[in-house]
Design a protein around this motif. Structure first.
Motif, PDB file in Angstrom:
ATOM      1  N   CYS A   1      38.487  15.607  57.426  1.00 28.81           N
ATOM      2  CA  CYS A   1      37.448  15.268  56.359  1.00 28.81           C
ATOM      3  C   CYS A   1      36.504  16.729  56.425  1.00 28.81           C
ATOM      4  O   CYS A   1      36.257  17.295  57.414  1.00 28.81           O
ATOM      5  N   PRO A   2      36.305  16.952  55.442  1.00 30.61           N
ATOM      6  CA  PRO A   2      35.547  18.264  55.032  1.00 30.61           C
ATOM      7  C   PRO A   2      34.022  17.987  55.764  1.00 30.61           C
ATOM      8  O   PRO A   2      33.631  19.270  56.044  1.00 30.61           O
ATOM      9  N   ASP A   3      33.471  16.909  55.907  1.00 29.22           N
ATOM     10  CA  ASP A   3      32.094  17.058  56.420  1.00 29.22           C
ATOM     11  C   ASP A   3      31.902  16.524  57.960  1.00 29.22           C
ATOM     12  O   ASP A   3      30.965  16.965  58.519  1.00 29.22           O
ATOM     13  N   LEU A   4      33.019  16.008  58.373  1.00 26.40           N
ATOM     14  CA  LEU A   4      33.092  15.383  59.786  1.00 26.40           C
ATOM     15  C   LEU A   4      34.059  16.058  60.619  1.00 26.40           C
ATOM     16  O   LEU A   4      34.157  15.731  61.887  1.00 26.40           O
ATOM     17  N   GLY A   5      34.973  16.650  60.205  1.00 25.20           N
ATOM     18  CA  GLY A   5      36.064  17.403  60.851  1.00 25.20           C
ATOM     19  C   GLY A   5      37.377  16.571  60.839  1.00 25.20           C
ATOM     20  O   GLY A   5      37.571  15.547  60.462  1.00 25.20           O
ATOM     21  N   ALA A   6      37.781  16.895  62.087  1.00 28.65           N
ATOM     22  CA  ALA A   6      39.168  16.096  62.232  1.00 28.65           C
ATOM     23  C   ALA A   6      38.647  14.812  62.821  1.00 28.65           C
ATOM     24  O   ALA A   6      37.949  14.581  63.758  1.00 28.65           O
ATOM     25  N   LEU A   7      39.327  13.633  62.437  1.00 26.26           N
ATOM     26  CA  LEU A   7      39.205  12.366  62.994  1.00 26.26           C
ATOM     27  C   LEU A   7      40.498  11.341  62.838  1.00 26.26           C
ATOM     28  O   LEU A   7      41.294  11.589  62.015  1.00 26.26           O
ATOM     29  N   ARG A   8      40.307  10.505  63.967  1.00 28.10           N
ATOM     30  CA  ARG A   8      41.673   9.467  63.571  1.00 28.10           C
ATOM     31  C   ARG A   8      41.141   8.097  62.934  1.00 28.10           C
ATOM     32  O   ARG A   8      39.920   7.605  63.303  1.00 28.10           O
ATOM     33  N   VAL A   9      41.817   7.407  62.207  1.00 23.16           N
ATOM     34  CA  VAL A   9      41.364   6.207  61.251  1.00 23.16           C
ATOM     35  C   VAL A   9      42.453   5.137  61.829  1.00 23.16           C
ATOM     36  O   VAL A   9      43.864   5.614  61.654  1.00 23.16           O
TER      37      VAL A   9
ATOM     38  N   ALA B   1      42.432  14.582  67.755  1.00 26.01           N
ATOM     39  CA  ALA B   1      41.139  14.189  67.458  1.00 26.01           C
ATOM     40  C   ALA B   1      40.235  13.287  68.345  1.00 26.01           C
ATOM     41  O   ALA B   1      41.150  12.304  68.587  1.00 26.01           O
ATOM     42  N   ALA B   2      38.940  13.718  69.029  1.00 29.11           N
ATOM     43  CA  ALA B   2      38.619  12.583  69.788  1.00 29.11           C
ATOM     44  C   ALA B   2      37.742  11.738  69.087  1.00 29.11           C
ATOM     45  O   ALA B   2      37.382  10.563  69.349  1.00 29.11           O
ATOM     46  N   GLN B   3      37.334  12.200  67.767  1.00 30.91           N
ATOM     47  CA  GLN B   3      36.608  11.374  66.769  1.00 30.91           C
ATOM     48  C   GLN B   3      37.449  10.298  66.357  1.00 30.91           C
ATOM     49  O   GLN B   3      38.631  10.311  65.997  1.00 30.91           O
ATOM     50  N   ALA B   4      36.806   8.926  66.141  1.00 32.16           N
ATOM     51  CA  ALA B   4      37.729   7.905  65.714  1.00 32.16           C
ATOM     52  C   ALA B   4      36.860   6.967  65.057  1.00 32.16           C
ATOM     53  O   ALA B   4      35.760   6.512  65.440  1.00 32.16           O
ATOM     54  N   ILE B   5      37.478   6.066  64.147  1.00 35.04           N
ATOM     55  CA  ILE B   5      37.177   5.119  63.235  1.00 35.04           C
ATOM     56  C   ILE B   5      38.141   3.996  63.477  1.00 35.04           C
ATOM     57  O   ILE B   5      39.251   4.118  63.316  1.00 35.04           O
ATOM     58  N   LEU B   6      37.868   2.821  64.431  1.00 28.02           N
ATOM     59  CA  LEU B   6      38.779   1.814  64.491  1.00 28.02           C
ATOM     60  C   LEU B   6      38.172   0.579  63.518  1.00 28.02           C
ATOM     61  O   LEU B   6      36.982  -0.008  63.928  1.00 28.02           O
TER      62      LEU B   6
ATOM     63  N   SER C   1      30.319  10.635  68.865  1.00 27.38           N
ATOM     64  CA  SER C   1      30.127  11.847  67.982  1.00 27.38           C
ATOM     65  C   SER C   1      29.900  11.319  66.490  1.00 27.38           C
ATOM     66  O   SER C   1      29.297  11.916  65.810  1.00 27.38           O
ATOM     67  N   LEU C   2      30.536  10.142  66.072  1.00 26.70           N
ATOM     68  CA  LEU C   2      30.375   9.770  64.761  1.00 26.70           C
ATOM     69  C   LEU C   2      28.940   8.796  64.484  1.00 26.70           C
ATOM     70  O   LEU C   2      28.681   8.636  63.412  1.00 26.70           O
ATOM     71  N   ALA C   3      28.757   8.186  65.618  1.00 26.79           N
ATOM     72  CA  ALA C   3      27.730   7.162  65.710  1.00 26.79           C
ATOM     73  C   ALA C   3      26.466   7.567  64.810  1.00 26.79           C
ATOM     74  O   ALA C   3      25.909   6.868  63.887  1.00 26.79           O
ATOM     75  N   PRO C   4      26.051   8.811  65.094  1.00 22.60           N
ATOM     76  CA  PRO C   4      24.910   9.325  64.264  1.00 22.60           C
ATOM     77  C   PRO C   4      24.994   9.489  62.909  1.00 22.60           C
ATOM     78  O   PRO C   4      24.249   9.925  62.052  1.00 22.60           O
ATOM     79  N   HIS C   5      26.341   9.599  62.402  1.00 24.61           N
ATOM     80  CA  HIS C   5      26.561   9.717  61.035  1.00 24.61           C
ATOM     81  C   HIS C   5      26.887   8.647  60.121  1.00 24.61           C
ATOM     82  O   HIS C   5      27.082   8.691  58.966  1.00 24.61           O
ATOM     83  N   VAL C   6      26.827   7.267  60.750  1.00 28.57           N
ATOM     84  CA  VAL C   6      26.799   6.293  60.018  1.00 28.57           C
ATOM     85  C   VAL C   6      25.463   6.121  59.083  1.00 28.57           C
ATOM     86  O   VAL C   6      24.357   6.117  59.731  1.00 28.57           O
ATOM     87  N   ARG C   7      25.755   5.879  57.886  1.00 26.13           N
ATOM     88  CA  ARG C   7      24.861   5.820  56.831  1.00 26.13           C
ATOM     89  C   ARG C   7      24.548   4.500  56.294  1.00 26.13           C
ATOM     90  O   ARG C   7      23.332   3.711  56.065  1.00 26.13           O
ATOM     91  N   ARG C   8      25.602   3.688  56.027  1.00 25.00           N
ATOM     92  CA  ARG C   8      25.636   2.373  55.736  1.00 25.00           C
ATOM     93  C   ARG C   8      26.821   1.685  56.069  1.00 25.00           C
ATOM     94  O   ARG C   8      27.776   2.314  56.343  1.00 25.00           O
ATOM     95  N   ILE C   9      26.722   0.523  56.213  1.00 29.51           N
ATOM     96  CA  ILE C   9      27.862  -0.552  56.319  1.00 29.51           C
ATOM     97  C   ILE C   9      27.419  -1.713  55.777  1.00 29.51           C
ATOM     98  O   ILE C   9      26.305  -2.615  56.016  1.00 29.51           O
ATOM     99  N   GLU C  10      28.216  -2.140  54.857  1.00 22.42           N
ATOM    100  CA  GLU C  10      27.897  -3.318  53.810  1.00 22.42           C
ATOM    101  C   GLU C  10      29.215  -4.171  53.960  1.00 22.42           C
ATOM    102  O   GLU C  10      30.277  -3.931  54.152  1.00 22.42           O
ATOM    103  N   VAL C  11      29.049  -5.713  53.617  1.00 21.24           N
ATOM    104  CA  VAL C  11      29.933  -6.649  53.451  1.00 21.24           C
ATOM    105  C   VAL C  11      29.727  -7.217  52.105  1.00 21.24           C
ATOM    106  O   VAL C  11      28.723  -7.515  51.556  1.00 21.24           O
TER     107      VAL C  11
END
Length: 291
Positions: A126-134, A184-189, A263-273
């Motif tokens: 990801c250009p802004d966040l670097g390597a991460l796992r989805v 990548a240690a960064q992840a979104i599950l 490391s991704l927690a501070p980067h959460v801006r929005r989450i909506e349903v």
């Protein structure tokens, strides 16, 4: 980075119409997503309500410019030899380095209906966040013991990936299977976890573990954490299931979550349903992370 996750119920709406196109349009109405995670995608199960077709192929045709990765939790052949698949799909327009399909535990529970479950993982840049796992998954609905075992396995997958990122294997020659991998240690599950936030499995996924490479003076523990309270402190989850259809219970509930690594927690801006759509029996969830 913008991500939408949705249990599509094989793209079958509450009107009984199966439409992959409607699912894609609904996800796009939420966000101009970079990554789309779909659960309950079918191929070869023409006997299911609405007679779904080759849904991975349909998704691919509707998302030009995206790479499509379909992981079959159920992958079998009927009595006539017809191939049948049912599982999760990740579509990404961000560059993907690796794809993994992890079977999840399926311990015996003879008192419950159940089926195999799995987790599809893509490692991307990801250009802004670097390597991460989805990582996207769909856990067992009918068996609490199987669901808990699967929740534990998801946490262990993250623990192992963090350890590999801290101490990767010795690379071998480029062009061979032993060549260097992007870890990548960064992840979104994300996905449908088929449990409320009061369930033991919800806590198990977030149970801390020892950081294999703690920074100097930093916290020794790491964990996955639910992104919803990060964006909405003190506010209950919006419901994602049984909002319109009460077939499986009288009360709406949240069971579709997005967990993020520390490391991704501070980067959460929005989450909506999306609380309006009836294109599935679940509601889609949108999350945005920024640098």
């Amino acid at each position: 980075m913008k991500l939408v996750t949705w249990n599509t119920q094989w793209c079958c709406g509450l009107d009984g119409v199966v439409s992959v196109k409607r699912i894609i349009e609904g996800a796009r109405a939420m966000a101009d997503f970079d990554v789309l995670c779909l659960q309950e995608i079918a191929c070869g199960f023409g006997g299911m309500p609405g007679r779904p077709g080759d849904q991975p192929a349909e998704v691919k045709s509707l998302l030009p410019g995206f790479q499509i990765f379909f992981g079959s939790a159920v992958d079998e052949f009927d009595a006539n030899g017809k191939h049948q698949q049912f599982g999760n799909l990740i579509a990404s327009r961000l560059p993907v380095a690796r794809v993994q399909h992890h079977p999840l535990p399926w311990p015996p529970d003879p008192k419950a209906t159940s089926m195999p479950r799995m987790c599809t993982t893509v490692t991307l840049s990801c250009p802004d966040l670097g390597a991460l796992r989805v990582m996207t998954t769909h856990l067992e609905y009918y068996s609490a013991s199987q669901r808990l075992a699967q929740a534990r396995a998801l946490r262990e997958l993250h623990v192992e990936a963090c350890a590999l990122a801290a101490a990767p294997p010795v690379p071998d020659t480029i062009g061979t299977p032993f060549q260097a991998k992007l870890h990548a240690a960064q992840a979104i599950l994300c996905g449908d976890f088929n449990m409320p936030a009061t369930d033991a499995g919800y806590d198990e996924i977030q149970r801390p573990f020892r950081d294999p490479a703690p920074p100097a003076g930093g916290a020794p523990d790491k964990r996955l954490q639910d992104a919803w309270p990060l964006a909405h402190p003190g506010r209950p989850h919006d419901p994602t299931f049984r909002l319109f259809d009460r077939t499986y219970g009288p009360v709406p509930m949240a069971c579709d979550f997005v967990f993020v690594s520390d490391s991704l927690a501070p980067h959460v801006r929005r989450i909506e349903v999306d609380l309006q759509t009836q294109a599935s029996d679940h509601q889609p969830v949108f999350i945005e992370l920024t640098a």
